[in-house]
Structures are given as C-alpha cells and as structure tokens.
Motif scaffolding. Sequence first.
Motif, PDB file in Angstrom:
ATOM      1  N   UNK A 185      -0.308  69.519  58.271  1.00  0.00           N
ATOM      2  CA  UNK A 185      -0.806  69.332  59.632  1.00  0.00           C
ATOM      3  C   UNK A 185      -2.312  69.559  59.688  1.00  0.00           C
ATOM      4  N   UNK A 186      -2.795  70.643  59.076  1.00  0.00           N
ATOM      5  CA  UNK A 186      -4.224  70.919  59.082  1.00  0.00           C
ATOM      6  C   UNK A 186      -4.986  69.804  58.376  1.00  0.00           C
ATOM      7  N   UNK A 187      -4.506  69.381  57.222  1.00  0.00           N
ATOM      8  CA  UNK A 187      -5.161  68.315  56.476  1.00  0.00           C
ATOM      9  C   UNK A 187      -5.210  67.035  57.285  1.00  0.00           C
ATOM     10  N   UNK A 188      -4.118  66.719  57.981  1.00  0.00           N
ATOM     11  CA  UNK A 188      -4.060  65.511  58.802  1.00  0.00           C
ATOM     12  C   UNK A 188      -5.076  65.575  59.928  1.00  0.00           C
ATOM     13  N   UNK A 189      -5.165  66.710  60.587  1.00  0.00           N
ATOM     14  CA  UNK A 189      -6.086  66.833  61.714  1.00  0.00           C
ATOM     15  C   UNK A 189      -7.539  66.805  61.261  1.00  0.00           C
ATOM     16  N   UNK A 190      -7.800  67.165  60.009  1.00  0.00           N
ATOM     17  CA  UNK A 190      -9.156  67.110  59.484  1.00  0.00           C
ATOM     18  C   UNK A 190      -9.525  65.723  58.993  1.00  0.00           C
ATOM     19  N   UNK A 191      -8.552  64.842  58.876  1.00  0.00           N
ATOM     20  CA  UNK A 191      -8.791  63.512  58.323  1.00  0.00           C
ATOM     21  C   UNK A 191      -9.220  62.538  59.409  1.00  0.00           C
ATOM     22  N   UNK A 192     -10.263  61.726  59.169  1.00  0.00           N
ATOM     23  CA  UNK A 192     -10.684  60.739  60.158  1.00  0.00           C
ATOM     24  C   UNK A 192      -9.656  59.653  60.385  1.00  0.00           C
ATOM     25  N   UNK A 193      -8.686  59.521  59.478  1.00  0.00           N
ATOM     26  CA  UNK A 193      -7.674  58.487  59.655  1.00  0.00           C
ATOM     27  C   UNK A 193      -6.574  58.905  60.624  1.00  0.00           C
ATOM     28  N   UNK A 194      -6.534  60.169  60.985  1.00  0.00           N
ATOM     29  CA  UNK A 194      -5.507  60.652  61.903  1.00  0.00           C
ATOM     30  C   UNK A 194      -6.090  60.711  63.302  1.00  0.00           C
ATOM     31  N   UNK A 195      -5.602  59.896  64.186  1.00  0.00           N
ATOM     32  CA  UNK A 195      -6.211  59.755  65.502  1.00  0.00           C
ATOM     33  C   UNK A 195      -5.497  60.554  66.583  1.00  0.00           C
ATOM     34  N   UNK A 196      -4.295  60.987  66.361  1.00  0.00           N
ATOM     35  CA  UNK A 196      -3.572  61.715  67.384  1.00  0.00           C
ATOM     36  C   UNK A 196      -3.246  63.119  66.921  1.00  0.00           C
ATOM     37  N   UNK A 197      -3.005  63.998  67.856  1.00  0.00           N
ATOM     38  CA  UNK A 197      -2.603  65.358  67.531  1.00  0.00           C
ATOM     39  C   UNK A 197      -1.154  65.558  67.921  1.00  0.00           C
ATOM     40  N   UNK A 198      -0.354  66.134  67.012  1.00  0.00           N
ATOM     41  CA  UNK A 198       1.057  66.343  67.309  1.00  0.00           C
ATOM     42  C   UNK A 198       1.279  67.239  68.525  1.00  0.00           C
ATOM     43  N   UNK A 246     -30.581  57.096  59.906  1.00  0.00           N
ATOM     44  CA  UNK A 246     -31.254  55.808  60.056  1.00  0.00           C
ATOM     45  C   UNK A 246     -31.672  55.244  58.704  1.00  0.00           C
ATOM     46  N   UNK A 247     -32.299  56.091  57.891  1.00  0.00           N
ATOM     47  CA  UNK A 247     -32.829  55.624  56.607  1.00  0.00           C
ATOM     48  C   UNK A 247     -31.738  55.177  55.656  1.00  0.00           C
ATOM     49  N   UNK A 248     -30.505  55.666  55.888  1.00  0.00           N
ATOM     50  CA  UNK A 248     -29.377  55.275  55.033  1.00  0.00           C
ATOM     51  C   UNK A 248     -28.565  54.126  55.624  1.00  0.00           C
ATOM     52  N   UNK A 249     -29.143  53.438  56.599  1.00  0.00           N
ATOM     53  CA  UNK A 249     -28.485  52.266  57.162  1.00  0.00           C
ATOM     54  C   UNK A 249     -27.671  52.521  58.403  1.00  0.00           C
ATOM     55  N   UNK A 250     -27.718  53.733  58.928  1.00  0.00           N
ATOM     56  CA  UNK A 250     -27.033  54.088  60.180  1.00  0.00           C
ATOM     57  C   UNK A 250     -25.575  53.624  60.217  1.00  0.00           C
ATOM     58  N   UNK A 251     -24.748  54.085  59.272  1.00  0.00           N
ATOM     59  CA  UNK A 251     -23.323  53.723  59.316  1.00  0.00           C
ATOM     60  C   UNK A 251     -22.656  54.216  60.589  1.00  0.00           C
ATOM     61  N   UNK A 252     -21.768  53.399  61.141  1.00  0.00           N
ATOM     62  CA  UNK A 252     -21.118  53.756  62.395  1.00  0.00           C
ATOM     63  C   UNK A 252     -19.607  53.747  62.230  1.00  0.00           C
ATOM     64  N   UNK A 307     -17.124  62.023  59.631  1.00  0.00           N
ATOM     65  CA  UNK A 307     -17.479  62.374  58.251  1.00  0.00           C
ATOM     66  C   UNK A 307     -18.130  63.757  58.237  1.00  0.00           C
ATOM     67  N   UNK A 308     -17.371  64.792  58.542  1.00  0.00           N
ATOM     68  CA  UNK A 308     -17.984  66.113  58.725  1.00  0.00           C
ATOM     69  C   UNK A 308     -18.321  66.852  57.436  1.00  0.00           C
ATOM     70  N   UNK A 309     -17.908  66.353  56.291  1.00  0.00           N
ATOM     71  CA  UNK A 309     -18.029  67.123  55.043  1.00  0.00           C
ATOM     72  C   UNK A 309     -19.434  67.662  54.792  1.00  0.00           C
ATOM     73  N   UNK A 310     -20.442  66.813  54.980  1.00  0.00           N
ATOM     74  CA  UNK A 310     -21.796  67.216  54.640  1.00  0.00           C
ATOM     75  C   UNK A 310     -22.459  68.068  55.718  1.00  0.00           C
ATOM     76  N   UNK A 311     -21.844  68.142  56.890  1.00  0.00           N
ATOM     77  CA  UNK A 311     -22.458  68.835  58.022  1.00  0.00           C
ATOM     78  C   UNK A 311     -21.762  70.156  58.364  1.00  0.00           C
ATOM     79  N   UNK A 312     -20.476  70.274  58.026  1.00  0.00           N
ATOM     80  CA  UNK A 312     -19.667  71.407  58.465  1.00  0.00           C
ATOM     81  C   UNK A 312     -20.241  72.733  57.978  1.00  0.00           C
TER      82      UNK A 312
END
Length: 248
Positions: A9-22, A238-244, A219-224
């Motif tokens: 559950x924790x891993x799922x909630x941390x994943x950007x592919x999981x959009x809903x919370x149980x 911006x300098x890295x192409x501003x991925x969205x 993509x919180x890995x580098x900021x957390x």
Amino acid sequence: MFIYRSLLLITCLLSPECFGQPDASKIVRAFPITKYIVDLTDSTKVVQVQVPGGVSIAEKQVGLLKGVYRDKHSDTITIGAGRCHLIKGDYYYFSIKYKQSGRLPAEGDLLYTIVNNTPVYHGQVIRLAGSFIGLQSVYEKAYYDRYTVFRQWEQADEAAMVDSMVADIHFTGAYFLDNNPGMNVKIKGGRYDGKMVLNTMVVCGTKDITDFLDYMIARPRLYAGREWKISEIFATWLSEGAPVVIKK
C-alpha cells in the motif's frame, strides 16, 4: 502477510502510476529520521522519528525507509522496512531491516508511513509536504512549514504562495540577466525549446509554476526530504527541457 500488504500500500501510494487512494481517511507521509540509529541485530537498525503533535503512529505500524538525494540518484533507494516497536512521547522507534539493500540508514533519510488524513486543502502543497519537500524564496524564506501545513492550509494560501513564487522567479531571472548573463542558456527540447532560461523566467506565469510543481509531485525522488529555492530548481527544470506530467 500484514506487513507485506502494508508495504504494498505504501509503495503504491508513493508511485506516480497510482492515481487513487484505497482509503481517503489515510495518507502517506514522510518523516526524517534523527541521528539516533542503533544496532538491533546484524541486519536490523533501530531508527527514530520525531512526529509533531496531532499525528499518531500506532505501535507495530509498518514503515518504509528511503534514502534522500545527496549527490547521486542511487542515494534515493529503498533502504528497508520494518515496524514501530516503541513510542516515547513524540518519538517513534522503528526496527528497519536493511540487509537486502546493503545501505545503512543515515540521519535525514525518510521514514514513510500511513497516518490519518486532515481536513486541509489538498492541493499541490500537501502532496509536496507529504514527501517532506520544502520550498523557499531566493532569500531562503519558507513558503510553508512541512509539519504545520497539515493542520492549517487553505486554497487561498496556496494561490497566494504560487503568486509569490512567480514574483520570486521574475526577480531572480531579472537579477541574473543584469549581473550574470552567462547563465542565460538556451533550452533544448520541450515546450520552451529554443528559448533562453532567464528570459523565460522573467515572463513565467502561474501555469508554468503549477506544471513544475506537478512534475515534482510525480517525480519526488530527487526533491524529497530537502528544502529548495524555487527559482533555482525551476531554472534547472527549464534547462532540462521542462518535462511535464501528462494528465489523463
């Protein structure tokens, strides 16, 4: 089986592919561990987190320990998992099995666990603070407190914050255009392709900022676990192409 389901559950909630919370009454939050790190066995360390008032963690509750980015991507690996086995006031002690990862826990690593949700505005800031991401102005003034924001935060607070971030980035971009124009590099790729970083900063708007915050959330890995000057990391984005984030 319980610990496996809880970690899933924790891993799922941390994943950007999981959009809903149980369970909407629960959220995942990260808490930095203190320098109190002691051996329990040859494969288990006891780590300590200090949790502010109003948040409770149950004894035997599962936690997931992840590294914080320091100077390389591998810093952010999952270190291990375990349970809360002791509570003393605001301090919670988790036994973390780390042998499989081979990475020893270190002060500042983040302990992710599930806590009760709170009746605040659940916009972008709550999700950033959930990963213990802090944002500052160019003068190092925090835009929000990563603990108290879960007790009081309204939509108007978030709108005012974004406006302030826009002004800060405008100011910073203009300052460096005047004082260090060599930083005005060309953006390669993305929707700003061919534009210059500092010129883009001085004309950015609300949507540019919220798109960037969405990217941080996805993509919180580098900021957390750290505090960042919004102007600096926005310029890097911006300098890295501003991925969205592509929203469905």
